[in-house]
Write a protein that holds these residues in place. Structure first.
Motif, PDB file in Angstrom:
ATOM      1  N   TRP A 177      17.370 -15.071  26.950  1.00  0.00           N
ATOM      2  CA  TRP A 177      18.800 -14.816  26.854  1.00  0.00           C
ATOM      3  C   TRP A 177      19.355 -14.483  28.240  1.00  0.00           C
ATOM      4  CZ3 TRP A 177      21.524 -15.408  22.341  1.00  0.00           C
ATOM      5  CH2 TRP A 177      20.776 -15.515  21.171  1.00  0.00           C
ATOM      6  N   CYS A 284      18.193  -9.895  23.277  1.00  0.00           N
ATOM      7  CA  CYS A 284      19.647 -10.092  23.245  1.00  0.00           C
ATOM      8  C   CYS A 284      20.377  -8.775  22.989  1.00  0.00           C
ATOM      9  CB  CYS A 284      20.004 -11.116  22.176  1.00  0.00           C
ATOM     10  SG  CYS A 284      21.774 -11.456  22.030  1.00  0.00           S
ATOM     11  N   ASP A 285      19.825  -7.933  22.129  1.00  0.00           N
ATOM     12  CA  ASP A 285      20.481  -6.658  21.818  1.00  0.00           C
ATOM     13  C   ASP A 285      20.577  -5.769  23.060  1.00  0.00           C
ATOM     14  OD1 ASP A 285      20.765  -7.429  19.185  1.00  0.00           O
ATOM     15  OD2 ASP A 285      18.880  -6.498  18.543  1.00  0.00           O
ATOM     16  N   ILE A 313      26.962 -14.160  26.606  1.00  0.00           N
ATOM     17  CA  ILE A 313      25.516 -14.061  26.427  1.00  0.00           C
ATOM     18  C   ILE A 313      25.072 -15.320  25.693  1.00  0.00           C
ATOM     19  CG2 ILE A 313      23.601 -12.775  25.407  1.00  0.00           C
ATOM     20  CD1 ILE A 313      25.250 -10.250  25.609  1.00  0.00           C
ATOM     21  N   LYS A 314      24.222 -16.100  26.330  1.00  0.00           N
ATOM     22  CA  LYS A 314      23.767 -17.362  25.754  1.00  0.00           C
ATOM     23  C   LYS A 314      22.271 -17.514  25.986  1.00  0.00           C
ATOM     24  CE  LYS A 314      26.163 -21.024  26.771  1.00  0.00           C
ATOM     25  NZ  LYS A 314      26.910 -22.027  27.572  1.00  0.00           N
ATOM     26  N   THR A 315      21.691 -18.422  25.226  1.00  0.00           N
ATOM     27  CA  THR A 315      20.296 -18.757  25.467  1.00  0.00           C
ATOM     28  C   THR A 315      20.207 -19.749  26.624  1.00  0.00           C
ATOM     29  OG1 THR A 315      20.327 -20.608  23.893  1.00  0.00           O
ATOM     30  CG2 THR A 315      19.719 -18.425  23.042  1.00  0.00           C
TER      31      THR A 315
END
Length: 404
Positions: A177, A284-285, A313-315
């Protein structure tokens, strides 16, 4: 006294001692309800006389004039070079130096930018300051700050991003992420008072601080709540795009944020280039928890704001737009807008060197098709140029009478 009690006592005593070195108001800098300390700063050892010496001014001139000898303002200054340098030196010794007004003009690179150009005399002083301050402050910067630094740059930042991505994803075996952020109106919002307090934490010489204040106060943004330096009652903020010193000053300013990211938030995979920065993680959190902490620090300690439209926020697999390239787990491709601009710019180019610079840029990613297209256009232009007629002497050859 127990071990825990000893460390609590040590913390209380040293927190008070370190307060003097903090660039921020208050006894201890606070973020998100928690307090943290900034360790004592190393001190700049050069004196004011070292900076304004004739030797340093002459060395700065030799660096400044490279590539500028054909410009009128540089030629006019050079006509009375020693007289101008001695006058500047005497003004600095007497502390009567004042910064001249800027010449403002606009460029599109690709978005519109307002550039402010200082006079040759002031730019010479900027080089004089820069060549003494940069080696010192560069040692204080983190390794993952890549803007306007010797041995760094966009290509090193791109490779660092790829290295972090491979490490976080464990060679593409788990999701990576990426939190990407951008600071709104970066140069225009650099607060003068905060910048000067940061200077004071590193530089003990009051005369050097006076000189830096002269340069910093020579420019101020004009917008709501912020006014020109001549008006009292306004906040002073903003550094001019175009000054050599501005490049160093923003890195000194943002170094406070870099240290916070690395040492307080423990963001190991953090990269900053000017006002753009990314944090990579498999969690991600955790990245979502960082956003309010980052925003609070920038707002409360540096008076900066995150750009709400450029925060995401992206992969990594979905493609991360960073520094002109879109990054994927196993490759990167040129951003569409950058590709379009490169084709438009090179279509009217006559100099082969300019074409080669774009081809060098494209060699740092997956851009085979656009490279082939540019090479084809370059070959087509070279074939379409009129050939020199045969016969007659070549240009630059001396023709003797007996040759005819």
């Amino acid at each position: 006294m127990s071990t825990d009690a000893f460390w609590v006592k040590w913390h209380d005593i040293h927190a008070k001692a370190y307060t003097r070195s903090l660039p921020f108001a208050g006894p201890v800098a606070t973020v998100g309800g928690g307090a943290y300390m900034i360790m004592p700063r190393i001190q700049f050892s050069h004196t004011y006389n070292n900076i304004i010496s004739l030797e340093n001014l002459l060395e700065a001139w030799s660096e400044f004039i490279v590539g500028k000898r054909q410009r009128r303002d540089a030629q006019e200054f050079e006509m009375s070079l020693m007289g101008n340098i001695i006058t500047l030196h005497n003004d600095l010794v007497a502390k009567t130096y004042t910064h001249s007004p800027y010449h403002a003009f606009n460029i599109s690179d690709p978005k519109p930018r307002n550039i402010h150009k200082a006079t040759v005399r002031d730019r010479l002083l900027h080089h004089t300051i820069y060549r003494m301050l940069y080696p010192f402050f560069d040692r204080t910067f983190i390794a993952d700050s890549f803007s306007c630094r010797i041995g760094k740059g966009t290509h090193k930042a791109l490779n660092r991003f790829r290295s972090f991505a491979h490490g976080v994803s464990r060679n593409n075996t788990r999701t990576c992420w990426v939190l990407k952020c951008d600071i709104r109106k970066f140069f225009a919002n650099i607060d003068h008072d905060i910048l000067k307090r940061i200077f004071a934490a590193y530089i003990p010489d009051e005369n050097i601080l006076w000189l830096l204040s002269r340069v910093v106060n020579s420019f101020s943004s004009t917008k709501s709540g912020i006014g020109p330096p001549s008006l009292s009652g306004y906040e002073r903020a903003g550094l001019p795009l175009g000054n050599l010193t501005s490049q160093l000053f923003v890195n000194i300013y943002m170094n406070e944020f870099d240290q916070f990211m690395k040492h307080r938030l423990k963001a190991k995979c953090y990269i900053r280039y000017a006002d753009d920065f990314v944090i990579l993680s498999h969690d991600c959190d955790w990245l979502m928890e960082l956003v309010p902490k980052i925003a609070n620090f920038l707002r409360e300690q540096l008076k900066l704001e995150l750009h709400p439209n450029k925060l995401f926020i992206k992969t990594l697999a979905s493609g991360i737009d960073f520094l002109g390239w879109v990054h994927f787990p196993d490759h990167r491709v040129l951003r569409t807008a950058t590709k379009r601009r490169a084709l438009k710019t090179t279509s009217g180019m006559k100099k082969q060197e300019s074409m080669q610079s774009y081809l060098g840029l494209l060699s740092h990613g997956n851009a085979y098709k656009i490279r082939q297209r540019l090479c084809h256009e370059s070959r087509t232009k070279s074939r379409s140029r009129p050939r020199r007629e045969s016969g007659g002497p070549r240009r630059g050859y001396f023709v003797r009478d007996e040759d005819h």
